[in-house]
Design a protein around this motif. Structure first.
Motif, mmCIF file in Angstrom:
data_model
loop_
_atom_site.group_PDB
_atom_site.id
_atom_site.type_symbol
_atom_site.label_atom_id
_atom_site.label_comp_id
_atom_site.label_asym_id
_atom_site.label_seq_id
_atom_site.Cartn_x
_atom_site.Cartn_y
_atom_site.Cartn_z
ATOM 1 N N GLY A 80 0.786 -1.216 0.000
ATOM 2 C CA GLY A 80 0.000 0.000 0.000
ATOM 3 C C GLY A 80 0.822 1.272 0.000
ATOM 4 N N LEU A 81 0.378 2.221 0.807
ATOM 5 C CA LEU A 81 0.958 3.549 0.836
ATOM 6 C C LEU A 81 2.454 3.527 1.116
ATOM 7 C CD1 LEU A 81 0.376 6.607 0.767
ATOM 8 C CD2 LEU A 81 -0.167 6.459 3.203
ATOM 9 N N MET A 82 2.904 2.626 1.995
ATOM 10 C CA MET A 82 4.321 2.628 2.351
ATOM 11 C C MET A 82 5.202 2.329 1.143
ATOM 12 S SD MET A 82 6.353 0.828 5.502
ATOM 13 C CE MET A 82 6.694 -0.756 4.724
ATOM 14 N N ASP A 83 4.756 1.460 0.234
ATOM 15 C CA ASP A 83 5.521 1.187 -0.976
ATOM 16 C C ASP A 83 5.848 2.474 -1.729
ATOM 17 O OD1 ASP A 83 5.768 -1.498 -0.766
ATOM 18 O OD2 ASP A 83 4.263 -2.015 -2.254
ATOM 19 N N TYR A 84 4.837 3.327 -1.879
ATOM 20 C CA TYR A 84 5.009 4.531 -2.680
ATOM 21 C C TYR A 84 5.773 5.614 -1.925
ATOM 22 C CZ TYR A 84 1.784 2.038 -5.633
ATOM 23 O OH TYR A 84 1.212 1.061 -6.419
ATOM 24 N N LEU A 85 5.657 5.613 -0.607
ATOM 25 C CA LEU A 85 6.484 6.523 0.187
ATOM 26 C C LEU A 85 7.969 6.208 -0.013
ATOM 27 C CD1 LEU A 85 4.418 6.568 3.481
ATOM 28 C CD2 LEU A 85 5.008 8.584 2.137
ATOM 29 N N VAL A 86 8.291 4.923 -0.034
ATOM 30 C CA VAL A 86 9.674 4.503 -0.237
ATOM 31 C C VAL A 86 10.118 4.807 -1.668
ATOM 32 C CG1 VAL A 86 11.247 2.526 -0.260
ATOM 33 C CG2 VAL A 86 9.526 2.717 1.545
ATOM 34 N N ALA A 87 9.269 4.511 -2.625
ATOM 35 C CA ALA A 87 9.644 4.651 -4.036
ATOM 36 C C ALA A 87 9.814 6.094 -4.468
ATOM 37 C CB ALA A 87 8.593 3.972 -4.912
ATOM 38 N N THR A 88 9.065 7.026 -3.863
ATOM 39 C CA THR A 88 9.139 8.427 -4.305
ATOM 40 C C THR A 88 10.164 9.240 -3.528
ATOM 41 O OG1 THR A 88 7.312 8.984 -2.808
ATOM 42 C CG2 THR A 88 6.748 8.453 -5.099
ATOM 43 N N ALA A 89 10.855 8.621 -2.584
ATOM 44 C CA ALA A 89 11.898 9.322 -1.820
ATOM 45 C C ALA A 89 13.061 9.669 -2.741
ATOM 46 C CB ALA A 89 12.370 8.453 -0.664
ATOM 47 N N PRO A 90 13.797 10.736 -2.446
ATOM 48 C CA PRO A 90 14.875 11.169 -3.355
ATOM 49 C C PRO A 90 16.073 10.232 -3.395
ATOM 50 C CG PRO A 90 14.814 12.534 -1.382
ATOM 51 C CD PRO A 90 13.570 11.694 -1.367
ATOM 52 N N THR A 91 16.350 9.557 -2.282
ATOM 53 C CA THR A 91 17.496 8.645 -2.228
ATOM 54 C C THR A 91 17.082 7.338 -1.555
ATOM 55 O OG1 THR A 91 18.234 9.399 -0.046
ATOM 56 C CG2 THR A 91 19.091 10.582 -1.977
ATOM 57 N N VAL A 92 17.949 6.340 -1.681
ATOM 58 C CA VAL A 92 17.691 5.061 -1.029
ATOM 59 C C VAL A 92 17.606 5.240 0.485
ATOM 60 C CG1 VAL A 92 18.691 2.794 -0.521
ATOM 61 C CG2 VAL A 92 18.702 3.673 -2.867
ATOM 62 N N GLY A 93 18.512 6.037 1.046
ATOM 63 C CA GLY A 93 18.503 6.260 2.486
ATOM 64 C C GLY A 93 17.221 6.906 2.959
ATOM 65 N N GLU A 94 16.722 7.890 2.206
ATOM 66 C CA GLU A 94 15.463 8.530 2.571
ATOM 67 C C GLU A 94 14.296 7.551 2.431
ATOM 68 O OE1 GLU A 94 14.855 11.511 4.008
ATOM 69 O OE2 GLU A 94 17.042 11.437 4.214
ATOM 70 N N GLY A 95 14.413 6.621 1.483
ATOM 71 C CA GLY A 95 13.400 5.582 1.367
ATOM 72 C C GLY A 95 13.369 4.696 2.603
ATOM 73 N N PHE A 96 14.556 4.365 3.112
ATOM 74 C CA PHE A 96 14.636 3.586 4.346
ATOM 75 C C PHE A 96 14.013 4.362 5.503
ATOM 76 C CE2 PHE A 96 17.787 -0.110 4.186
ATOM 77 C CZ PHE A 96 17.519 -0.368 2.849
ATOM 78 N N ARG A 97 14.281 5.652 5.551
ATOM 79 C CA ARG A 97 13.702 6.474 6.618
ATOM 80 C C ARG A 97 12.177 6.503 6.525
ATOM 81 N NH1 ARG A 97 16.616 9.426 9.915
ATOM 82 N NH2 ARG A 97 18.854 9.716 9.534
ATOM 83 N N ALA A 98 11.660 6.580 5.313
ATOM 84 C CA ALA A 98 10.210 6.584 5.133
ATOM 85 C C ALA A 98 9.605 5.267 5.609
ATOM 86 C CB ALA A 98 9.866 6.844 3.669
ATOM 87 N N ALA A 99 10.272 4.158 5.273
ATOM 88 C CA ALA A 99 9.780 2.850 5.703
ATOM 89 C C ALA A 99 9.777 2.751 7.219
ATOM 90 C CB ALA A 99 10.640 1.746 5.100
ATOM 91 N N ALA A 100 10.838 3.278 7.849
ATOM 92 C CA ALA A 100 10.912 3.234 9.308
ATOM 93 C C ALA A 100 9.854 4.127 9.942
ATOM 94 C CB ALA A 100 12.305 3.653 9.764
ATOM 95 N N GLU A 101 9.707 5.324 9.396
ATOM 96 C CA GLU A 101 8.801 6.296 10.009
ATOM 97 C C GLU A 101 7.341 5.900 9.879
ATOM 98 O OE1 GLU A 101 7.806 11.096 9.780
ATOM 99 O OE2 GLU A 101 9.448 10.230 8.597
ATOM 100 N N PHE A 102 6.967 5.359 8.721
ATOM 101 C CA PHE A 102 5.558 5.100 8.468
ATOM 102 C C PHE A 102 5.181 3.623 8.519
ATOM 103 C CE2 PHE A 102 6.369 9.249 6.514
ATOM 104 C CZ PHE A 102 5.410 9.994 7.184
ATOM 105 N N GLY A 103 6.155 2.777 8.868
ATOM 106 C CA GLY A 103 5.816 1.365 9.016
ATOM 107 C C GLY A 103 4.773 1.119 10.088
ATOM 108 N N SER A 104 4.705 2.014 11.066
ATOM 109 C CA SER A 104 3.721 1.846 12.144
ATOM 110 C C SER A 104 2.299 2.014 11.639
ATOM 111 C CB SER A 104 3.993 2.857 13.263
ATOM 112 O OG SER A 104 3.877 4.182 12.786
ATOM 113 N N ARG A 105 2.142 2.510 10.413
ATOM 114 C CA ARG A 105 0.790 2.618 9.859
ATOM 115 C C ARG A 105 0.271 1.256 9.416
ATOM 116 N NH1 ARG A 105 0.067 7.269 12.300
ATOM 117 N NH2 ARG A 105 1.772 8.687 11.795
ATOM 118 N N LEU A 106 1.189 0.276 9.335
ATOM 119 C CA LEU A 106 0.780 -1.078 8.983
ATOM 120 C C LEU A 106 0.689 -1.992 10.198
ATOM 121 C CD1 LEU A 106 2.920 -1.801 5.775
ATOM 122 C CD2 LEU A 106 0.523 -1.117 5.901
ATOM 123 N N THR A 107 1.363 -1.618 11.278
ATOM 124 C CA THR A 107 1.424 -2.536 12.410
ATOM 125 C C THR A 107 1.646 -1.770 13.707
ATOM 126 O OG1 THR A 107 2.710 -4.332 13.429
ATOM 127 C CG2 THR A 107 3.886 -2.883 11.916
#
Length: 289
Positions: A80-107
């Motif tokens: 869902g949403l987390m996939d696109y948050l990671v994919a639209t981040a400017p860098t790989v590192g920022e994608g990791f940060r997005a996954a960490a920050e918003f992963g709680s929206r899934l669990t």
């Protein structure tokens, strides 16, 4: 009863189980999840069901690296949403940060945090309230998802600088080395962590879209997990019944196993249009059949 997880996590496992030739409906039932987890509807499932799915899936296909195998077949948008948050981040590192920050929206039962960000490395750590083999496999899948997502978004063969797992060392390590592209993998560690080289952390993602990312972040910031549907409690109860001696089990026994009070158990059964005696009779029928 543990807090809920998004049904997307359960569906992620079930879709792969079905692709591997496993009866996904039966797997869901055994984990305490109704068949609706496969039909594309939104919602939540009880938190202990997700790691239980991984454990049952592993037993079915007898592959101790099932979390890695699942991520290899990852499709964009499945989470869902987390996939696109990671994919639209400017860098790989920022994608990791997005996954960490918003992963709680899934669990609400597991989380991921950036625990170090230096000139040389970025490290994320995964933590969960769950224990046992299912939690170990979920950690495999979390890191495999991150690496797969990063490789897809950056269009590059990203290999972590290091990976640590709390799980005991498997008999054979080749699948882990091959998947992550590094031999710097430690088992029996104090924490589940994944570390990126600075060159990969700062690697641009061709699909970066700052405007879309901002919109998605606003949506994610207000997203919440819905309460598990009433039927999910009944499915979970059925799975527990099937593992207990039915001649002696009581509502108090079951409530303790589920981490709730007997009163709450009766209330949730009533909300699902059933009762203790009806579910016990159903369990006895399954045992005889």
């Amino acid at each position: 009863m543990t807090p809920p997880d998004s049904v997307l996590l359960a569906r992620f496992v079930l879709v792969r189980a079905r692709a591997a030739g496993v009866d996904a409906v039966e797997l869901a039932r055994a984990a305490g999840i109704g068949p609706g987890a496969l039909d594309g509807a939104s919602g939540s499932v009880p938190g202990q069901c997700y790691p239980r799915l991984w454990e049952l899936f592993e037993r079915q296909i007898e592959q101790p690296q099932v979390g890695l195998l699942a991520a290899e077949r990852y499709g964009m948008g499945e989470l869902g949403l987390m996939d696109y948050l990671v994919a639209t981040a400017p860098t790989v590192g920022e994608g990791f940060r997005a996954a960490a920050e918003f992963g709680s929206r899934l669990t609400t039962t597991r989380r991921m945090d950036v625990v170090a960000d230096t000139e040389r490395h970025l490290t994320v750590a995964a933590a969960t309230t769950a224990e046992g083999r299912g939690a170990e496999l979920a950690a495999q899948a979390s890191f495999a998802f991150l690496v797969s997502r990063a490789r897809l978004a950056a269009k590059a063969p990203i290999a972590p600088a290091a990976v640590t797992f709390r799980q005991p060392a498997p008999r054979h390590h080749a699948a882990f080395t091959e998947f992550f592209g590094t031999a710097a993998i430690e088992f029996g560690a104090d924490a589940d962590t994944l570390t990126l080289h600075h060159a990969d952390r700062d690697r641009p993602q061709p699909g970066a879209d700052p405007s879309l990312a901002a919109v998605l972040r606003r949506s994610a910031a207000v997203a919440t997990l819905s309460t598990p549907p009433a039927r999910a409690w009944v499915d979970l109860l059925a799975a527990e019944f099937d593992s207990l001696p039915l001649a002696t089990v009581t509502p108090d026994d079951m409530a303790r196993r589920l981490g709730i009070s007997a009163r709450t158990l009766r209330r949730r059964l009533a909300a699902a249009g059933t009762s203790w005696s009806r579910e016990l009779a159903g369990a006895r029928g399954r045992a005889l059949g």
